[in-house]
Design a protein around this motif. Structure first.
Motif, PDB file in Angstrom:
ATOM      1  N   THR A  13       0.859  -1.066  -0.053  1.00  0.00           N
ATOM      2  CA  THR A  13      -0.014   0.144  -0.018  1.00  0.00           C
ATOM      3  C   THR A  13       0.858   1.275   0.041  1.00  0.00           C
ATOM      4  O   THR A  13       1.880   1.224   0.483  1.00  0.00           O
ATOM      5  CB  THR A  13      -0.985   0.030   1.217  1.00  0.00           C
ATOM      6  N   GLU A  14       0.347   2.459  -0.486  1.00  0.00           N
ATOM      7  CA  GLU A  14       1.069   3.544  -0.655  1.00  0.00           C
ATOM      8  C   GLU A  14      -0.009   4.645  -0.142  1.00  0.00           C
ATOM      9  O   GLU A  14      -1.035   4.827  -0.759  1.00  0.00           O
ATOM     10  CB  GLU A  14       1.630   3.975  -2.023  1.00  0.00           C
ATOM     11  N   VAL A  15       0.239   5.508   0.816  1.00  0.00           N
ATOM     12  CA  VAL A  15      -0.522   6.460   1.347  1.00  0.00           C
ATOM     13  C   VAL A  15      -0.167   7.965   0.765  1.00  0.00           C
ATOM     14  O   VAL A  15       1.061   8.167   1.002  1.00  0.00           O
ATOM     15  CB  VAL A  15      -0.664   6.470   2.701  1.00  0.00           C
ATOM     16  N   LEU A  16      -1.304   8.609   0.200  1.00  0.00           N
ATOM     17  CA  LEU A  16      -0.935   9.989   0.042  1.00  0.00           C
ATOM     18  C   LEU A  16      -1.730  10.955   0.810  1.00  0.00           C
ATOM     19  O   LEU A  16      -2.892  10.799   0.509  1.00  0.00           O
ATOM     20  CB  LEU A  16      -1.367  10.047  -1.732  1.00  0.00           C
ATOM     21  N   GLU A  17      -1.013  11.311   1.757  1.00  0.00           N
ATOM     22  CA  GLU A  17      -1.958  11.810   2.971  1.00  0.00           C
ATOM     23  C   GLU A  17      -2.746  13.209   2.368  1.00  0.00           C
ATOM     24  O   GLU A  17      -3.752  13.237   2.780  1.00  0.00           O
ATOM     25  CB  GLU A  17      -0.759  12.342   3.841  1.00  0.00           C
ATOM     26  N   GLU A  18      -2.008  14.064   1.494  1.00  0.00           N
ATOM     27  CA  GLU A  18      -2.497  15.377   1.105  1.00  0.00           C
ATOM     28  C   GLU A  18      -3.931  15.172   0.242  1.00  0.00           C
ATOM     29  O   GLU A  18      -5.124  15.618   0.504  1.00  0.00           O
ATOM     30  CB  GLU A  18      -1.934  16.093   0.264  1.00  0.00           C
ATOM     31  N   GLU A  19      -3.928  14.012  -0.493  1.00  0.00           N
ATOM     32  CA  GLU A  19      -5.146  13.582  -1.379  1.00  0.00           C
ATOM     33  C   GLU A  19      -5.993  12.786  -0.821  1.00  0.00           C
ATOM     34  O   GLU A  19      -7.086  12.674  -1.030  1.00  0.00           O
ATOM     35  CB  GLU A  19      -4.857  13.192  -2.639  1.00  0.00           C
ATOM     36  N   LYS A  20      -5.440  12.180   0.429  1.00  0.00           N
ATOM     37  CA  LYS A  20      -6.462  11.083   1.255  1.00  0.00           C
ATOM     38  C   LYS A  20      -6.640   9.941   0.389  1.00  0.00           C
ATOM     39  O   LYS A  20      -7.772   9.578   0.328  1.00  0.00           O
ATOM     40  CB  LYS A  20      -7.430  11.876   1.912  1.00  0.00           C
ATOM     41  N   ILE A  21      -5.567   9.669  -0.270  1.00  0.00           N
ATOM     42  CA  ILE A  21      -5.769   8.471  -1.488  1.00  0.00           C
ATOM     43  C   ILE A  21      -4.881   7.387  -0.853  1.00  0.00           C
ATOM     44  O   ILE A  21      -3.760   7.661  -0.482  1.00  0.00           O
ATOM     45  CB  ILE A  21      -5.527   8.810  -2.885  1.00  0.00           C
TER      46      ILE A  21
END
Length: 363
Positions: free
Chosen positions: A295-303
């Motif tokens: 998994t890869e979390v993109l905090e700003e886009e909340k994706i």
């Protein structure tokens, strides 16, 4: 008004859980109205009712003033002192005006008022009882179906299950016993209107609280619920106690606990997943029963970008995207799912684009 009637009012009040004094007060108010209506009087009057014998007396009340106007409820100080020399201005003079045949009229009005006041009091008690149970489960028996609404008998009240709150495809039959979730209790002229639901996420949460002692006792906490009523649901659970398996507690021995809830919801599938404060792990858990590679979390886009084995892709997405949709609703994250081969192709394509750009810069 005889003593038996008075005794009956007291007994009826106790039986219905209503303070008899409220009923006696209502009767006295009704008798004042009855007197004015039947004897054409505009006078202020007071009813004195003996709460043992039922004996009635009506007293006209007049206000003592220095100068009398056109108001029939006024009396001069001079006239008042003819009745009693101790009277002063602003005192109230009472004169008995009880009609000879008032007892029969009084009994008729008193009976109507007592019945009405009891009905109002019962409605008030029902409203208080069920308004305090909003966001809770009630069990009732299906009484009837009208205009696609299902009416459920809750004992002293009736609940309404509207089409919007019914599980798609669920069949409701007369005399079936069923659990519903109280969404709202409204006051109406016909009494309290109790609106219930079979689709609300709160129904699933409360069913688990009732069925799982660890949740009821606060050892296991339900963090989130996502439902597509009648089809599939997901709940996430958490515990601070390392000796408790929160998922296992909800599933129960041989799946008995969760199966009871599935049966109550007429076969709705339920996934129970472990909550995690780490978004990547939480999303991976939420996609159960699919296995996640990375998994890869993109905090700003909340994706959250998720990679699954090729053979698990359809399972992770689910029929018509249901599994991924419920996982996203459960976690509050947008989920982008790709298979390992798709991810590898994108990585290779990206590397080629970087190479082309690099060569162009060299030129």
């Amino acid at each position: 008004m005889n003593a038996d009637f008075i005794l009956a009012i007291g007994e009826l009040g106790k039986e219905k859980g209503i303070d008899p004094e409220l009923l006696f007060q209502a009767v006295e108010e009704a008798l004042v109205t009855a007197y004015k209506k039947n004897f054409g009087s505009n006078q202020n009057v007071r009813v004195d009712m003996n709460k043992v014998t039922g004996e009635l007396h009506i007293y006209a009340q007049r206000h003592i003033v220095a100068e009398v106007g056109d108001d029939p409820n006024e009396i001069s100080l001079e006239e008042a002192r003819k009745i009693d020399p101790r009277y002063e201005v602003d005192d109230i003079v009472e004169t008995e005006v009880t009609p000879r045949n008032f007892g029969r009229i009084a009994a008729q009005n008193a009976k109507q008022v007592v019945v009405q006041r009891i009905r109002e009091a019962e409605r008030g008690m029902v409203f208080e009882k069920f308004s305090s149970r909003e966001n809770d489960i009630v069990t009732g028996i299906i009484q009837r179906m009208e205009n696609k609404n299902v009416y459920i008998d809750l004992g002293k009240a009736e609940a309404i299950l509207t089409p919007n709150e019914q599980i798609p495809g669920e069949i409701y039959q007369y005399h079936d016993r069923m659990k519903t979730y109280i969404v709202e209790v409204k006051k109406t002229s016909k009494g309290p209107q109790i609106m219930v639901s079979r689709t609300h996420p709160g129904l699933l949460k409360r069913l688990f609280e009732l069925e799982v002692p660890e949740i009821h006792d606060g050892l296991v906490e339900i963090k989130s619920v996502a439902r597509e009523p009648g089809m599939r649901s997901k709940i996430s659970v958490y515990t601070k106690d390392e000796n408790i398996d929160p998922v296992g507690a909800c599933v129960g021995h041989k799946g008995m606990r969760v199966q009871t809830i599935v049966n109550e919801l007429r076969g709705e599938k339920i996934d129970i997943v472990k909550y995690s404060s780490e978004p990547d792990q939480y999303v991976a858990n939420a996609l159960s029963p699919a296995k996640v590679v990375s998994t890869e979390v993109l905090e700003e886009e909340k994706i959250c970008r998720v990679i699954v084995p090729d053979y698990q892709l359809s399972l992770a997405i689910g029929k018509e995207g249901q599994n991924a949709r419920l996982a996203a609703k459960l976690t509050g994250w947008k989920i982008d799912i790709k298979s390992e081969s798709q991810a590898a192709e994108e990585a290779e394509q990206g590397a080629q684009e970087v190479g082309v750009a690099y060569e162009a810069d060299e030129d």
